[in-house]
Design a protein around this motif. Structure first.
Motif, PDB file in Angstrom:
ATOM      1  N   VAL A  39       0.872  -0.925  -0.028  1.00  0.00           N
ATOM      2  CA  VAL A  39       0.048  -0.041  -0.242  1.00  0.00           C
ATOM      3  C   VAL A  39       1.387   1.066   0.071  1.00  0.00           C
ATOM      4  N   VAL A  64      -5.915  -3.869  -6.612  1.00  0.00           N
ATOM      5  CA  VAL A  64      -6.850  -3.667  -6.251  1.00  0.00           C
ATOM      6  C   VAL A  64      -7.197  -1.901  -7.086  1.00  0.00           C
ATOM      7  N   ILE A  65      -7.563  -1.591  -7.434  1.00  0.00           N
ATOM      8  CA  ILE A  65      -7.530  -0.331  -8.791  1.00  0.00           C
ATOM      9  C   ILE A  65      -8.752  -0.056  -8.812  1.00  0.00           C
ATOM     10  N   GLU A  74     -10.989   3.093  -9.554  1.00  0.00           N
ATOM     11  CA  GLU A  74     -11.351   4.140 -10.872  1.00  0.00           C
ATOM     12  C   GLU A  74     -11.197   5.458 -11.256  1.00  0.00           C
ATOM     13  N   GLY A  75     -10.705   5.649 -12.009  1.00  0.00           N
ATOM     14  CA  GLY A  75      -9.816   6.670 -13.036  1.00  0.00           C
ATOM     15  C   GLY A  75      -8.351   6.132 -12.461  1.00  0.00           C
ATOM     16  N   PHE A  76      -7.610   5.451 -12.149  1.00  0.00           N
ATOM     17  CA  PHE A  76      -6.089   5.597 -12.246  1.00  0.00           C
ATOM     18  C   PHE A  76      -5.733   5.163 -13.415  1.00  0.00           C
ATOM     19  N   VAL A  98     -11.589  -3.767  -8.744  1.00  0.00           N
ATOM     20  CA  VAL A  98     -11.663  -2.128  -9.572  1.00  0.00           C
ATOM     21  C   VAL A  98     -13.148  -1.319  -8.034  1.00  0.00           C
ATOM     22  N   VAL A  99     -12.420  -0.538  -7.796  1.00  0.00           N
ATOM     23  CA  VAL A  99     -13.283   0.310  -6.871  1.00  0.00           C
ATOM     24  C   VAL A  99     -13.702   1.292  -7.232  1.00  0.00           C
ATOM     25  N   GLY A 100     -15.141   2.087  -6.879  1.00  0.00           N
ATOM     26  CA  GLY A 100     -14.857   3.435  -6.901  1.00  0.00           C
ATOM     27  C   GLY A 100     -13.729   4.187  -6.157  1.00  0.00           C
ATOM     28  N   GLY A 112     -12.150   6.942  -4.732  1.00  0.00           N
ATOM     29  CA  GLY A 112     -12.069   7.527  -2.430  1.00  0.00           C
ATOM     30  C   GLY A 112     -12.152   6.105  -2.126  1.00  0.00           C
ATOM     31  N   ASP A 113     -12.504   4.923  -2.629  1.00  0.00           N
ATOM     32  CA  ASP A 113     -12.580   4.115  -2.026  1.00  0.00           C
ATOM     33  C   ASP A 113     -11.512   3.037  -1.853  1.00  0.00           C
ATOM     34  N   ILE A 114     -10.611   3.792  -2.765  1.00  0.00           N
ATOM     35  CA  ILE A 114      -9.321   2.746  -2.035  1.00  0.00           C
ATOM     36  C   ILE A 114      -7.956   4.040  -2.492  1.00  0.00           C
ATOM     37  N   ASP A 115      -6.996   4.216  -2.190  1.00  0.00           N
ATOM     38  CA  ASP A 115      -5.828   5.219  -2.210  1.00  0.00           C
ATOM     39  C   ASP A 115      -5.247   4.936  -3.472  1.00  0.00           C
ATOM     40  N   CYS A 154      -3.688  -0.953  -4.526  1.00  0.00           N
ATOM     41  CA  CYS A 154      -3.173  -1.741  -3.619  1.00  0.00           C
ATOM     42  C   CYS A 154      -2.449  -3.621  -4.819  1.00  0.00           C
ATOM     43  N   HIS A 176      -7.901   6.043 -18.824  1.00  0.00           N
ATOM     44  CA  HIS A 176      -8.081   5.499 -17.061  1.00  0.00           C
ATOM     45  C   HIS A 176      -8.578   4.460 -16.705  1.00  0.00           C
ATOM     46  N   ILE A 177      -8.116   3.573 -15.929  1.00  0.00           N
ATOM     47  CA  ILE A 177      -9.034   2.316 -15.463  1.00  0.00           C
ATOM     48  C   ILE A 177     -10.157   3.146 -14.992  1.00  0.00           C
ATOM     49  N   LEU A 204     -14.798   1.179 -13.543  1.00  0.00           N
ATOM     50  CA  LEU A 204     -15.402   0.557 -12.434  1.00  0.00           C
ATOM     51  C   LEU A 204     -15.483  -0.892 -13.779  1.00  0.00           C
ATOM     52  N   ASP A 262      -7.998   5.864   3.318  1.00  0.00           N
ATOM     53  CA  ASP A 262      -6.889   5.442   2.381  1.00  0.00           C
ATOM     54  C   ASP A 262      -7.644   4.269   1.781  1.00  0.00           C
TER      55      ASP A 262
END
Lengths: 346, 346
Positions: free
Chosen positions: A67, A105-106, A108-110, A140-142, A144-147, A150, B14-15, B17, B145
């Motif tokens: 992380v 775990v990525i 969204e928007g990465f 893939v998570v929304g 703000g759901d992960i930074d 990971c 971008h990635i 969902l 985070d």
């Protein structure tokens, strides 16, 4: 290792950053909570990897989730780190890394460009380590759901024949070696995170150590009593774990601790002790003292180990402590830290 | 499986969902990006688990990260799900689950009481599945985070002798069986997430299937041509993967699809097709047609499989499609979905 339920965690209501520190609070969480529910003998050993047997073949199995923030830093990124971390955990059990899994775990928007860069690092680190990713999972998570991202890597390795390495094998008289200078990973990540403009370049030491550890064990494995990589909590914490598990005292010589002048300077400014900074491409070997000079000469010829030195010795008195003989000739105890020094460093 | 770089992802920046959906966009991400960098033959097979060999012993290795929201839902929680998901992936390769790793990432401030509840679920699911956690890693990250907790499990299983199961073995004439009614997991999580007050209780089907799949394979393994659990993307997506990998067409009979009246009612209200809803305690078996009635009779005696039925058949024409014979006697194509139907469902 004896597992006792420590009562004081039962009074806490919430997980804190200190519980992920690598120090005493994390050990408390693991012993009082995790091992209370999950009580397999392999897990209870609290080694970096489990030793398992398929037919008569001994394998090591390890897992690590990464992380680190930021994901890119001088000398590496979350991808190279994810491979190095798990590969090195396997190596510390005397196992040749065979296969890795990759759990992503990525957010969204990465950026896809960053994702490619990370995949490229994973590829190169796998080639360097002599392993490959054989199975994976992508979530893939929304926003703000992960930074960001990971990464979990788990790994399977084949334990070298006639090798039996545990964190608990240190005996009085042994020498304690470190494979190179310490503190680079911690400083590289902290400097990048805090946008410090440093003169000169402090690059992380993160690297898979297959090409040095396997030859080292093939030649000196019989003399190696403990092997660990000083990641979270650094050299001081890892040696405390070895001292505790081995019921032996380890005495370090401050003058022999290899720290680059740059790492030393930044540590002084930021208030860190390099002995507690994480490394991601170094290992500590507790070895029969007679083998020390041959082992060091051999190691210095291997990749990532040119600065290998003897750090100190295992002594008999006061089981389970780590002491530092300071430059001025005094002695002080190097405790295991309790709180969190550096969150999200790996 | 042939891996081609699909050009259209290279235009995306971008990635999204949809890349985590289990549908075509996820396959695109995996083929165009991940397999471009990580090209081991095991990974390229895109099975739920890799088949590997230690000496002459065949093992399966699988990984899965769980980000379900909310972490507690009727019938389970992220802990039981994390064990079931990886255990079932091993079983789908014909492997008896041996060992699990557990990688925890926890948000600072997560209630210790919830953490204990999750550990208790992991413990019970492991006992049910005949496996145990042998190695682990715990990271704590700052508030915000990550959203609560995320759990990776990786698993090692021992492939049953004389069993060779792939997703690509379906041949014309085979029957397609499902081990129970479908859609429960998706509806249970969505209802909990959206605070729907449902009359009656729709519990997730999440369960480790060791106690049904191992006896089933020991008795009928020679007749089983493909085995998959219909998780992300549900029965329709998983059968599309089998049809595509096997270059065969699968025809389902709408009248035979087992959906509880409650799941049907909520699906109608929310606009979901149960064929695309994820299950976490069901499996699809493509099996020699002659074995169908014996297999169904046997399965209905096993845990979690009392409602096993034949869903349809493998036919020869139009390779790689899944067709549905509707209640009114028509036929329609069941496509693989492209976008994200249900984020954070597992």
């Amino acid at each position: 290792m004896e597992i006792s339920v420590m009562p004081d965690i039962t009074d806490r209501e919430h997980i804190t950053l200190a519980h992920g520190s690598g120090g005493t609070k994390m050990h408390e969480l693991i012993r009082a909570e995790i091992l209370r529910f999950l009580d397999s003998p392999e897990l209870a050993r609290l080694d970096d990897a489990a030793e398992l047997t398929i037919d008569e073949h001994r394998i090591a199995f390890s897992t690590d989730t990464f992380v680190v923030k930021p994901v890119f830093f001088p000398g590496g990124d979350i991808g190279s780190l994810a491979v190095s971390g798990t590969v090195n955990d396997l190596l510390m059990k005397g196992a040749r890394p065979l296969w890795l899994s990759l759990g992503l775990v990525i957010e969204e928007g990465f950026p896809v460009e960053d994702f490619r860069r990370i995949l490229g690092s994973i590829r190169r680190a796998c080639l360097d380590a002599g392993t490959s990713v054989v199975t994976g999972d992508t979530k893939v998570v929304g926003k703000g759901d992960i930074d960001g991202i990971c990464i979990n890597t788990s790994g399977i390795g084949s334990i070298l024949p006639d090798i039996s390495i545990r964190g608990s094998g240190a005996v009085p008289g042994d020498a304690v070696l470190v494979s190179g200078d310490i503190g680079r990973h911690g400083i590289a990540v902290m400097a990048e995170r805090n946008h410090l403009r440093l003169r000169g370049n402090i690059a992380s030491d993160a690297a898979p150590l297959t090409r040095s550890v396997i030859p080292f064990l093939e030649k000196f494995g019989g003399a190696v009593h403990a092997l660990r990589d000083p990641t979270r909590g650094g050299v001081a914490t890892t040696l405390n774990e070895i001292a505790d598990a081995s019921s032996a005292t380890i005495v370090l010589d401050e003058a022999s601790i290899p720290v680059s002048s740059q790492v030393r300077a930044v540590s002084d400014i930021l208030g860190f002790d390099p002995l507690y900074l994480p490394c991601e491409g170094r290992f500590l070997a507790v070895i029969e003292n007679d083998a020390t000079s041959d082992a060091l000469a051999f190691l210095r010829e291997q990749a990532h180990c040119t600065d290998a030195v003897k750090l100190g010795s295992v002594t008999e008195k006061s089981p389970g402590e780590v002491l530092l003989t300071t430059l001025s000739g005094g002695r002080r105890i190097l405790d295991m830290p309790s709180g969190e020094l550096l969150p999200r460093i790996c």
